[in-house]
Each structure stands twice: as structure tokens, then as C-alpha cells.
Design a protein around this motif. Structure first.
Motif, PDB file in Angstrom:
ATOM      1  N   SER A 186       0.861  -1.182   0.000  1.00  0.00           N
ATOM      2  CA  SER A 186       0.000   0.000   0.000  1.00  0.00           C
ATOM      3  C   SER A 186       0.898   1.232   0.000  1.00  0.00           C
ATOM      4  CB  SER A 186      -0.941   0.013   1.206  1.00  0.00           C
ATOM      5  OG  SER A 186      -0.215   0.129   2.407  1.00  0.00           O
ATOM      6  N   LEU A 187       0.424   2.267  -0.655  1.00  0.00           N
ATOM      7  CA  LEU A 187       1.155   3.527  -0.754  1.00  0.00           C
ATOM      8  C   LEU A 187       0.164   4.650  -0.497  1.00  0.00           C
ATOM      9  CD1 LEU A 187       3.891   4.900  -1.532  1.00  0.00           C
ATOM     10  CD2 LEU A 187       3.001   5.017  -3.866  1.00  0.00           C
ATOM     11  N   ARG A 188       0.481   5.501   0.473  1.00  0.00           N
ATOM     12  CA  ARG A 188      -0.401   6.613   0.813  1.00  0.00           C
ATOM     13  C   ARG A 188       0.364   7.917   0.719  1.00  0.00           C
ATOM     14  NH1 ARG A 188      -1.151   9.275   5.548  1.00  0.00           N
ATOM     15  NH2 ARG A 188       0.055   7.721   6.692  1.00  0.00           N
ATOM     16  N   GLY A 189      -0.237   8.898   0.063  1.00  0.00           N
ATOM     17  CA  GLY A 189       0.364  10.220  -0.049  1.00  0.00           C
ATOM     18  C   GLY A 189      -0.148  11.136   1.041  1.00  0.00           C
ATOM     19  N   GLU A 190       0.683  12.103   1.411  1.00  0.00           N
ATOM     20  CA  GLU A 190       0.300  13.048   2.454  1.00  0.00           C
ATOM     21  C   GLU A 190       1.027  14.362   2.224  1.00  0.00           C
ATOM     22  OE1 GLU A 190       0.797  13.515   7.301  1.00  0.00           O
ATOM     23  OE2 GLU A 190       2.016  12.067   6.231  1.00  0.00           O
ATOM     24  N   GLN A 191       0.333  15.457   2.515  1.00  0.00           N
ATOM     25  CA  GLN A 191       0.957  16.775   2.515  1.00  0.00           C
ATOM     26  C   GLN A 191       0.656  17.387   3.872  1.00  0.00           C
ATOM     27  OE1 GLN A 191       0.038  19.247  -0.833  1.00  0.00           O
ATOM     28  NE2 GLN A 191       1.234  20.948  -0.085  1.00  0.00           N
ATOM     29  N   ASP A 192       1.728  17.769   4.616  1.00  0.00           N
ATOM     30  CA  ASP A 192       1.506  18.297   5.959  1.00  0.00           C
ATOM     31  C   ASP A 192       1.212  19.792   5.933  1.00  0.00           C
ATOM     32  OD1 ASP A 192       3.980  19.589   5.724  1.00  0.00           O
ATOM     33  OD2 ASP A 192       5.003  18.330   7.189  1.00  0.00           O
ATOM     34  N   ALA A 193       0.988  20.361   7.100  1.00  0.00           N
ATOM     35  CA  ALA A 193       0.625  21.780   7.222  1.00  0.00           C
ATOM     36  C   ALA A 193       1.735  22.707   6.738  1.00  0.00           C
ATOM     37  CB  ALA A 193       0.283  22.092   8.675  1.00  0.00           C
ATOM     38  N   LEU A 194       2.986  22.218   6.721  1.00  0.00           N
ATOM     39  CA  LEU A 194       4.105  23.033   6.252  1.00  0.00           C
ATOM     40  C   LEU A 194       4.323  22.902   4.745  1.00  0.00           C
ATOM     41  CD1 LEU A 194       6.638  22.280   9.140  1.00  0.00           C
ATOM     42  CD2 LEU A 194       5.166  24.286   8.863  1.00  0.00           C
ATOM     43  N   GLY A 195       3.492  22.100   4.086  1.00  0.00           N
ATOM     44  CA  GLY A 195       3.617  21.925   2.647  1.00  0.00           C
ATOM     45  C   GLY A 195       4.563  20.813   2.233  1.00  0.00           C
ATOM     46  N   ARG A 196       5.150  20.113   3.222  1.00  0.00           N
ATOM     47  CA  ARG A 196       6.024  18.989   2.879  1.00  0.00           C
ATOM     48  C   ARG A 196       5.167  17.817   2.412  1.00  0.00           C
ATOM     49  NH1 ARG A 196       9.236  18.590   8.400  1.00  0.00           N
ATOM     50  NH2 ARG A 196       7.058  18.420   8.974  1.00  0.00           N
ATOM     51  N   ARG A 197       5.720  17.062   1.457  1.00  0.00           N
ATOM     52  CA  ARG A 197       4.992  15.935   0.870  1.00  0.00           C
ATOM     53  C   ARG A 197       5.658  14.628   1.258  1.00  0.00           C
ATOM     54  NH1 ARG A 197       1.908  17.859  -3.709  1.00  0.00           N
ATOM     55  NH2 ARG A 197       2.162  20.095  -3.886  1.00  0.00           N
ATOM     56  N   PHE A 198       4.826  13.627   1.579  1.00  0.00           N
ATOM     57  CA  PHE A 198       5.344  12.339   2.020  1.00  0.00           C
ATOM     58  C   PHE A 198       4.613  11.190   1.332  1.00  0.00           C
ATOM     59  CE2 PHE A 198       6.020  15.321   5.477  1.00  0.00           C
ATOM     60  CZ  PHE A 198       7.348  15.094   5.812  1.00  0.00           C
ATOM     61  N   LEU A 199       5.348  10.122   1.131  1.00  0.00           N
ATOM     62  CA  LEU A 199       4.780   8.860   0.682  1.00  0.00           C
ATOM     63  C   LEU A 199       5.012   7.850   1.800  1.00  0.00           C
ATOM     64  CD1 LEU A 199       6.114   8.636  -2.996  1.00  0.00           C
ATOM     65  CD2 LEU A 199       3.788   9.215  -2.262  1.00  0.00           C
ATOM     66  N   HIS A 200       3.950   7.160   2.203  1.00  0.00           N
ATOM     67  CA  HIS A 200       4.048   6.129   3.235  1.00  0.00           C
ATOM     68  C   HIS A 200       3.834   4.789   2.542  1.00  0.00           C
ATOM     69  CE1 HIS A 200       3.840   9.249   6.316  1.00  0.00           C
ATOM     70  NE2 HIS A 200       2.867   9.783   5.601  1.00  0.00           N
ATOM     71  N   LEU A 201       4.860   3.959   2.562  1.00  0.00           N
ATOM     72  CA  LEU A 201       4.831   2.672   1.873  1.00  0.00           C
ATOM     73  C   LEU A 201       4.824   1.538   2.887  1.00  0.00           C
ATOM     74  CD1 LEU A 201       5.105   1.016  -0.788  1.00  0.00           C
ATOM     75  CD2 LEU A 201       7.578   1.208  -0.502  1.00  0.00           C
ATOM     76  N   HIS A 202       3.959   0.551   2.649  1.00  0.00           N
ATOM     77  CA  HIS A 202       3.923  -0.654   3.473  1.00  0.00           C
ATOM     78  C   HIS A 202       3.932  -1.857   2.543  1.00  0.00           C
ATOM     79  CE1 HIS A 202       1.948  -3.937   5.753  1.00  0.00           C
ATOM     80  NE2 HIS A 202       2.845  -3.559   6.626  1.00  0.00           N
ATOM     81  N   VAL A 203       4.773  -2.854   2.861  1.00  0.00           N
ATOM     82  CA  VAL A 203       4.904  -4.063   2.047  1.00  0.00           C
ATOM     83  C   VAL A 203       4.899  -5.275   2.978  1.00  0.00           C
ATOM     84  CG1 VAL A 203       6.342  -5.296   0.385  1.00  0.00           C
ATOM     85  CG2 VAL A 203       6.317  -2.816   0.368  1.00  0.00           C
TER      86      VAL A 203
END
Length: 177
Positions: free
Chosen positions: A47-64
Motif C-alpha cells: 500500500s502507498l499513501r500520499g500526504e501533505q503536511d501543514a508546512l507543505g512537505r509531501r510524504f509517501l508512506h509505503l507498506h509491504v
């Protein structure tokens, strides 16, 4: 949301906070399988989930998660290693930002990747699998190994192949004193 096209736009995925997931046969990952025993019909769930935090940083959370067949380095027999790995990747705009310290003081360091309009999700999954495979895989207790006894009697037993006491038995007695 599933994925039929293995490529994603990292900006869109993180901006919208989307989640993708899938199941893929391990035989699709040539780099992972190099030097490993046959995997049969084993699959990897991801699974891959995208996120953008309040500071505008972008993250991908990967689980395998997968059950990978490995060769025990003690007894050399194959066994299934249950693999369950997660990682967080910060998506940055340029290669120059990859090594930039940035982040909050005291915050856990996060791996970074350069944003892409066409990121190969399955290559990312394969990378995570490769990183999660142990360097020296081994059983907790090999199936053919003698069971350890709690009384130390095994260390004083004679070496059955030679009919004489083990030289390590004396070391064991010294260690107890």
C-alpha cells in the motif's frame, strides 16, 4: 483505490492524500529474486499513501508484506521469512534537496526521493522488499538442530563423532565460575 498503471504522479498523490494498494507476484521482481530460492506463487501485498503536511512537505508512506523463501545460513534449508516493512519517504522538488539536512531538530530522519510525474510504484515496492530481506537469514531454531537443554548437560556430553568430551565443555564450566 487499486492501481492498474504502475506509474504515479507523486505531486498529485501527495496533494490529494490518495491511497493505492495492490498484490503482485514475487516472480515479477527480478532484482529481488537474484540468488534466492524459487518462490512458487508467493505474492507481495503493498500500500502507498500520499500526504501533505501543514508546512507543505509531501510524504509517501509505503507498506509491504510478503512471505519470502530464503535459505537458512545455518542449515542451508529453505524457509519462509515473514516480511512486513514500512517506510516514509519525503518527496522533494530537486536532487539538490536530497541531502539537505532540513527537517525539525530531534525529528527522526526520513529518506527522500525526487518528485516525479511518472514514478514506478512497483520499483519502489521492490526496493523496499530488497531492503527488508535479512543479510544473513536463519531459522530461530533449525528443524534438524538438537534442542538446547536448560541444565547444561549437553555441553558436558561426549562428542559423539569422536567418543571424547567436547573441548568446549571445559570452557562452559569456566564461564559458569
Amino acid at each position: 483505490m487499486g492501481v492498474s498503471d504502475p506509474y504515479i504522479d507523486t505531486y498529485e498523490l501527495t496533494r490529494l492524500g490518495q491511497r493505492l494498494e495492490g498484490r503482485v507476484p514475487l516472480r515479477r521482481f527480478a532484482r529481488l529474486l537474484e540468488g534466492l530460492p524459487a518462490q512458487g506463487d508467493a505474492q507481495a501485498d503493498w500500500s502507498l499513501r500520499g500526504e501533505q503536511d501543514a508546512l507543505g512537505r509531501r510524504f509517501l508512506h509505503l507498506h509491504v508484506a510478503a512471505g519470502i523463501v530464503l535459505e537458512c545460513q545455518r542449515c542451508l534449508s529453505p524457509f519462509v521469512w515473514p516480511l512486513d516493512a514500512s517506510s516514509t519517504l519525503e518527496v522533494v522538488a530537486s536532487a539538490a534537496q536530497l541531502d539537505d539536512g532540513g527537517g525539525d531538530e530531534g525529528a527522526e530522519p526520513v529518506e527522500r526521493i525526487v518528485a516525479s510525474r511518472r514514478l514506478d510504484v512497483l520499483a519502489l515496492v521492490e526496493d523496499e522488499l530488497i531492503l527488508a530481506v535479512p543479510y544473513v537469514p536463519k531459522h530461530e531454531q533449525c528443524p534438524d538442530a538438537p534442542k538446547p537443554s536448560g541444565d547444561g548437560a549437553a555441553s558436558a556430553a561426549p562428542d559423539s563423532s569422536l567418543g571424547r568430551p567436547s573441548p568446549f565443555a571445559a570452557l562452559g564450566r569456566l564461564k559458569k565460575n
